[in-house]
Motif scaffolding. Structure first.
Motif, PDB file in Angstrom:
ATOM      1  N   PRO A 128       0.684  -1.003   0.138  1.00  0.00           N
ATOM      2  CA  PRO A 128       0.283   0.343  -0.154  1.00  0.00           C
ATOM      3  C   PRO A 128       0.754   1.226   0.101  1.00  0.00           C
ATOM      4  CG  PRO A 128      -0.259  -1.746   1.526  1.00  0.00           C
ATOM      5  CD  PRO A 128       0.825  -1.801   1.073  1.00  0.00           C
ATOM      6  N   LEU A 129       0.423   2.549  -0.963  1.00  0.00           N
ATOM      7  CA  LEU A 129       0.798   3.583  -0.720  1.00  0.00           C
ATOM      8  C   LEU A 129       1.712   4.223  -0.404  1.00  0.00           C
ATOM      9  CD1 LEU A 129       2.536   5.261  -2.513  1.00  0.00           C
ATOM     10  CD2 LEU A 129       0.318   6.212  -2.950  1.00  0.00           C
ATOM     11  N   GLY A 130       1.300   4.491   1.476  1.00  0.00           N
ATOM     12  CA  GLY A 130       0.456   4.867   2.759  1.00  0.00           C
ATOM     13  C   GLY A 130       2.032   3.608   3.468  1.00  0.00           C
ATOM     14  N   PHE A 131       1.697   2.244   2.999  1.00  0.00           N
ATOM     15  CA  PHE A 131       3.091   1.859   3.936  1.00  0.00           C
ATOM     16  C   PHE A 131       4.373   2.138   3.459  1.00  0.00           C
ATOM     17  CE2 PHE A 131       5.124  -2.124   4.935  1.00  0.00           C
ATOM     18  CZ  PHE A 131       4.986  -2.435   5.478  1.00  0.00           C
ATOM     19  N   ALA A 132       4.231   1.848   2.427  1.00  0.00           N
ATOM     20  CA  ALA A 132       5.815   2.227   1.654  1.00  0.00           C
ATOM     21  C   ALA A 132       6.467   3.598   1.596  1.00  0.00           C
ATOM     22  CB  ALA A 132       5.185   2.458   0.168  1.00  0.00           C
ATOM     23  N   PHE A 133       5.842   4.347   2.031  1.00  0.00           N
ATOM     24  CA  PHE A 133       6.228   5.840   2.526  1.00  0.00           C
ATOM     25  C   PHE A 133       6.607   5.791   3.563  1.00  0.00           C
ATOM     26  CE2 PHE A 133       5.400   9.565   3.945  1.00  0.00           C
ATOM     27  CZ  PHE A 133       6.295  10.628   3.211  1.00  0.00           C
ATOM     28  N   ARG A 134       5.469   5.240   3.898  1.00  0.00           N
ATOM     29  CA  ARG A 134       6.396   5.349   6.094  1.00  0.00           C
ATOM     30  C   ARG A 134       7.510   4.469   5.954  1.00  0.00           C
ATOM     31  NH1 ARG A 134       3.888   9.476   8.282  1.00  0.00           N
ATOM     32  NH2 ARG A 134       1.761  10.074   7.766  1.00  0.00           N
ATOM     33  N   MET A 135       7.645   3.197   5.593  1.00  0.00           N
ATOM     34  CA  MET A 135       8.581   2.113   5.458  1.00  0.00           C
ATOM     35  C   MET A 135       9.901   2.902   4.774  1.00  0.00           C
ATOM     36  SD  MET A 135       8.002  -0.526   7.184  1.00  0.00           S
ATOM     37  CE  MET A 135       9.555  -1.832   6.232  1.00  0.00           C
ATOM     38  N   LEU A 191      10.956   5.919   5.388  1.00  0.00           N
ATOM     39  CA  LEU A 191      11.056   7.279   6.432  1.00  0.00           C
ATOM     40  C   LEU A 191      11.405   5.866   7.554  1.00  0.00           C
ATOM     41  CD1 LEU A 191       8.484   8.948   6.471  1.00  0.00           C
ATOM     42  CD2 LEU A 191      11.364   9.669   5.098  1.00  0.00           C
ATOM     43  N   ASN A 192      11.679   5.105   8.212  1.00  0.00           N
ATOM     44  CA  ASN A 192      11.711   3.822   9.056  1.00  0.00           C
ATOM     45  C   ASN A 192      12.997   3.225   8.197  1.00  0.00           C
ATOM     46  OD1 ASN A 192      12.109   2.540  10.710  1.00  0.00           O
ATOM     47  ND2 ASN A 192      10.245   3.967  12.210  1.00  0.00           N
ATOM     48  N   GLU A 193      14.183   3.118   8.284  1.00  0.00           N
ATOM     49  CA  GLU A 193      15.476   2.626   8.184  1.00  0.00           C
ATOM     50  C   GLU A 193      14.685   1.068   8.874  1.00  0.00           C
ATOM     51  OE1 GLU A 193      19.628   3.708   7.720  1.00  0.00           O
ATOM     52  OE2 GLU A 193      18.819   5.253   6.990  1.00  0.00           O
ATOM     53  N   LYS A 194      15.071   1.409  10.573  1.00  0.00           N
ATOM     54  CA  LYS A 194      14.788  -0.225  11.120  1.00  0.00           C
ATOM     55  C   LYS A 194      13.942  -1.006  10.667  1.00  0.00           C
ATOM     56  CE  LYS A 194      15.832  -2.833  14.373  1.00  0.00           C
ATOM     57  NZ  LYS A 194      17.668  -3.705  14.371  1.00  0.00           N
ATOM     58  N   ALA A 195      12.562  -0.314  10.776  1.00  0.00           N
ATOM     59  CA  ALA A 195      11.351  -1.226   9.881  1.00  0.00           C
ATOM     60  C   ALA A 195      11.295  -1.747   8.453  1.00  0.00           C
ATOM     61  CB  ALA A 195      10.537  -0.287   9.911  1.00  0.00           C
ATOM     62  N   GLN A 196      12.448  -0.770   7.771  1.00  0.00           N
ATOM     63  CA  GLN A 196      12.930  -1.044   6.180  1.00  0.00           C
ATOM     64  C   GLN A 196      13.255  -2.912   6.803  1.00  0.00           C
ATOM     65  OE1 GLN A 196      14.294   0.818   3.967  1.00  0.00           O
ATOM     66  NE2 GLN A 196      13.910   2.767   4.242  1.00  0.00           N
ATOM     67  N   GLN A 202       1.291   4.872  10.571  1.00  0.00           N
ATOM     68  CA  GLN A 202       2.437   5.513  11.571  1.00  0.00           C
ATOM     69  C   GLN A 202       2.975   4.212  12.393  1.00  0.00           C
ATOM     70  OE1 GLN A 202       4.737   7.710  10.280  1.00  0.00           O
ATOM     71  NE2 GLN A 202       6.538   7.086  11.101  1.00  0.00           N
ATOM     72  N   ASN A 203       1.787   3.580  13.407  1.00  0.00           N
ATOM     73  CA  ASN A 203       2.102   2.735  14.505  1.00  0.00           C
ATOM     74  C   ASN A 203       2.161   1.575  13.913  1.00  0.00           C
ATOM     75  OD1 ASN A 203       1.095   4.624  16.457  1.00  0.00           O
ATOM     76  ND2 ASN A 203      -1.095   3.958  16.549  1.00  0.00           N
ATOM     77  N   LEU A 204       1.467   0.896  12.753  1.00  0.00           N
ATOM     78  CA  LEU A 204       2.266  -0.685  12.519  1.00  0.00           C
ATOM     79  C   LEU A 204       4.153  -0.015  11.781  1.00  0.00           C
ATOM     80  CD1 LEU A 204       2.007  -3.147  11.201  1.00  0.00           C
ATOM     81  CD2 LEU A 204       1.407  -1.359   9.767  1.00  0.00           C
ATOM     82  N   VAL A 205       4.702   0.703  11.148  1.00  0.00           N
ATOM     83  CA  VAL A 205       5.139   0.939  11.056  1.00  0.00           C
ATOM     84  C   VAL A 205       6.283   1.858  11.695  1.00  0.00           C
ATOM     85  CG1 VAL A 205       7.474   2.396   9.384  1.00  0.00           C
ATOM     86  CG2 VAL A 205       5.233   1.888   8.590  1.00  0.00           C
ATOM     87  N   ASP A 206       6.219   1.875  13.042  1.00  0.00           N
ATOM     88  CA  ASP A 206       6.745   2.102  14.863  1.00  0.00           C
ATOM     89  C   ASP A 206       7.079   0.730  14.999  1.00  0.00           C
ATOM     90  OD1 ASP A 206       7.286   5.067  13.577  1.00  0.00           O
ATOM     91  OD2 ASP A 206       5.666   5.396  15.251  1.00  0.00           O
ATOM     92  N   ASP A 207       6.098  -0.089  15.323  1.00  0.00           N
ATOM     93  CA  ASP A 207       6.380  -1.166  15.444  1.00  0.00           C
ATOM     94  C   ASP A 207       7.054  -2.642  14.937  1.00  0.00           C
ATOM     95  OD1 ASP A 207       3.823  -0.315  17.764  1.00  0.00           O
ATOM     96  OD2 ASP A 207       2.516  -1.549  16.724  1.00  0.00           O
ATOM     97  N   LEU A 208       7.465  -1.934  13.517  1.00  0.00           N
ATOM     98  CA  LEU A 208       7.943  -2.832  12.806  1.00  0.00           C
ATOM     99  C   LEU A 208       9.537  -2.245  13.072  1.00  0.00           C
ATOM    100  CD1 LEU A 208       6.221  -2.844   9.540  1.00  0.00           C
ATOM    101  CD2 LEU A 208       6.994  -5.159  10.725  1.00  0.00           C
TER     102      LEU A 208
END
Length: 59
Positions: free
Chosen positions: A7-14, A16-21, A49-55
């Motif tokens: 999903p686009l929003g997920f890809a965008f947030r990811m 921005l977050n190297e650890k989640a990637q 954002q919470n989902l990606v932060d959790d990852l």
């Protein structure tokens, strides 16, 4: 797992977050599918954002 499947929003947030990637890249295909399925049900930026932060917090 192709980037087009994200999903686009997920890809965008990811992006921005190297650890989640890093953590996402180490997941099995089944685990990735589960995360992406969860991301597809999200309806707000804050939830995404919470989902990606959790990852990013996974060990």
């Amino acid at each position: 797992m192709e980037r087009e499947d994200m999903p686009l929003g997920f890809a965008f947030r990811m992006a921005l977050n190297e650890k989640a990637q890093e953590n996402f890249s180490k997941m099995t295909d089944e685990e990735k599918r589960q995360v992406l399925d969860a991301a597809r049900t999200i309806s707000s930026k804050a939830q995404m954002q919470n989902l990606v932060d959790d990852l990013g917090k996974l060990s």
